[in-house]
Design a protein around this motif. Structure first.
Motif, short mmCIF file in Angstrom:
data_model
loop_
_atom_site.label_atom_id
_atom_site.label_comp_id
_atom_site.label_asym_id
_atom_site.label_seq_id
_atom_site.Cartn_x
_atom_site.Cartn_y
_atom_site.Cartn_z
N GLY A 66 0.78 -1.23 0.00
CA GLY A 66 0.00 0.00 0.00
C GLY A 66 0.81 1.28 0.00
N ARG A 67 2.12 1.17 0.06
CA ARG A 67 2.98 2.36 0.05
C ARG A 67 3.69 2.49 -1.29
N CYS A 68 3.73 3.71 -1.83
CA CYS A 68 4.38 3.94 -3.12
C CYS A 68 5.89 3.96 -2.94
N ALA A 69 6.58 3.06 -3.64
CA ALA A 69 8.03 2.91 -3.49
C ALA A 69 8.81 4.03 -4.16
N ILE A 70 8.13 4.93 -4.88
CA ILE A 70 8.85 6.05 -5.49
C ILE A 70 9.56 6.87 -4.41
N ASP A 71 8.95 6.92 -3.22
CA ASP A 71 9.53 7.70 -2.12
C ASP A 71 10.94 7.24 -1.76
N ILE A 72 11.22 5.94 -1.93
CA ILE A 72 12.53 5.42 -1.50
C ILE A 72 13.54 5.32 -2.65
N LEU A 73 13.13 5.67 -3.84
CA LEU A 73 14.05 5.56 -4.99
C LEU A 73 15.35 6.34 -4.78
N PRO A 74 15.31 7.60 -4.34
CA PRO A 74 16.58 8.32 -4.14
C PRO A 74 17.51 7.60 -3.16
N ARG A 75 16.94 6.99 -2.12
CA ARG A 75 17.77 6.29 -1.13
C ARG A 75 18.35 5.02 -1.74
N LEU A 76 17.57 4.30 -2.53
CA LEU A 76 18.07 3.08 -3.16
C LEU A 76 19.21 3.37 -4.12
N LEU A 77 19.20 4.56 -4.69
CA LEU A 77 20.21 4.92 -5.69
C LEU A 77 21.37 5.71 -5.10
N SER A 78 21.34 5.96 -3.80
CA SER A 78 22.33 6.84 -3.19
C SER A 78 23.73 6.26 -3.15
N ASN A 79 23.86 4.92 -3.31
CA ASN A 79 25.21 4.33 -3.27
C ASN A 79 25.97 4.50 -4.58
N GLU A 80 25.31 5.03 -5.61
CA GLU A 80 25.92 5.30 -6.93
C GLU A 80 26.38 4.03 -7.64
N VAL A 81 25.94 2.88 -7.14
CA VAL A 81 26.24 1.59 -7.78
C VAL A 81 24.96 0.99 -8.35
N SER A 82 23.93 0.97 -7.53
CA SER A 82 22.68 0.30 -7.90
C SER A 82 21.91 1.07 -8.97
N ARG A 83 21.25 0.29 -9.83
CA ARG A 83 20.31 0.85 -10.81
C ARG A 83 18.99 0.13 -10.64
N VAL A 84 17.92 0.81 -10.94
CA VAL A 84 16.59 0.27 -10.65
C VAL A 84 15.81 -0.04 -11.92
N VAL A 85 15.23 -1.25 -11.93
CA VAL A 85 14.24 -1.63 -12.93
C VAL A 85 12.90 -1.75 -12.21
N VAL A 86 11.94 -0.95 -12.60
CA VAL A 86 10.61 -1.04 -12.01
C VAL A 86 9.85 -2.16 -12.71
#
Length: 229
Positions: A66-86
């Protein structure tokens, strides 16, 4: 598709255990090309696991309990290694656009063929974008649209144009509204000629023509009060 030298570490984030199980089987079946390094089923776990593992690719469902994960995208990407596929069932285009604007490199629907999901993971890992042309067109338009500057406040500009000396003169003039220029000049320790020059500059800046108009303007805009220290 050419094999990659590095085994792509994938973090799966979905709140449906069946989906996690199916994706894990699919990706681990591609070893050594790619492998699952972790799973998460909520936003908090996703952030914590990503911080710990710094996976190459995060396959992310946008709706996590029930929570939109867009809110955590900047945190998931903050390590400058990870890339996200939705990987989502979301059909609201605005939500998908926001995911891309927040850094997602790929967008796939949950009903996409398994091979397309695997290709999206590899393409995003290699630095490519895996987003449909319509979405990219909308996102590009948002990024390049000219934002209208806020309307300038003419009064604020007029007030800002006054020097500290001119503000002091306005306060003295208002306080001694019935006094002569000679008396005001003496109070300011300047000559009458210098006072008249200052008043001419103040009138021009504030758009008034005489001491009465200056008095009314100053009281209205609180120029008659001393600045706080």
């Amino acid at each position: 598709m050419q094999p990659v030298a590095h085994s792509i570490g994938v973090l799966l984030v979905d709140d449906h255990q069946t989906m996690l199980w199916g994706l894990s089987r699919l990706i681990d079946g591609e070893q050594p090309r790619m492998r699952v390094v972790g799973t998460a089923s909520c936003c908090e776990d996703a952030v914590a696991t990503s911080d710990d593992l710094a996976p190459d690719v995060i396959v992310l469902d946008l709706d996590l309990d029930g929570r939109c994960a867009i809110d955590i995208l900047p945190r998931l990407l903050s390590n400058e290694v990870s890339r996200v596929v939705v990987l989502t069932a979301e059909r609201e285009q605005r939500t998908i656009d926001l995911a891309v604007l927040h850094g997602a490199r790929g967008v796939m629907r949950k009903d996409a063929p398994a091979q397309q999901v695997l290709e999206a993971i590899e393409r995003v890992y290699k630095g490519e974008l895996c987003v449909d042309a319509q979405t990219m067109g909308r996102v590009f338009s948002q990024l390049t649209s000219v934002k209208k500057p806020p309307k300038a406040d003419p009064e604020a500009a007029r007030l800002a144009s006054l020097t500290q000396k001119e503000r002091e003169i306005v306060r003295i003039v208002v306080a001694g509204s019935g006094a002569s220029n000679k008396a005001l000049a003496e109070k300011l320790f300047v000559t009458e000629h210098t006072l008249r020059n200052h008043l001419t500059s103040i009138y021009q800046k504030l758009g008034v023509t005489n001491r009465l108009e200056l008095y009314i303007y100053a009281v209205k805009h609180q120029l008659d009060t001393a600045p706080a220290h």
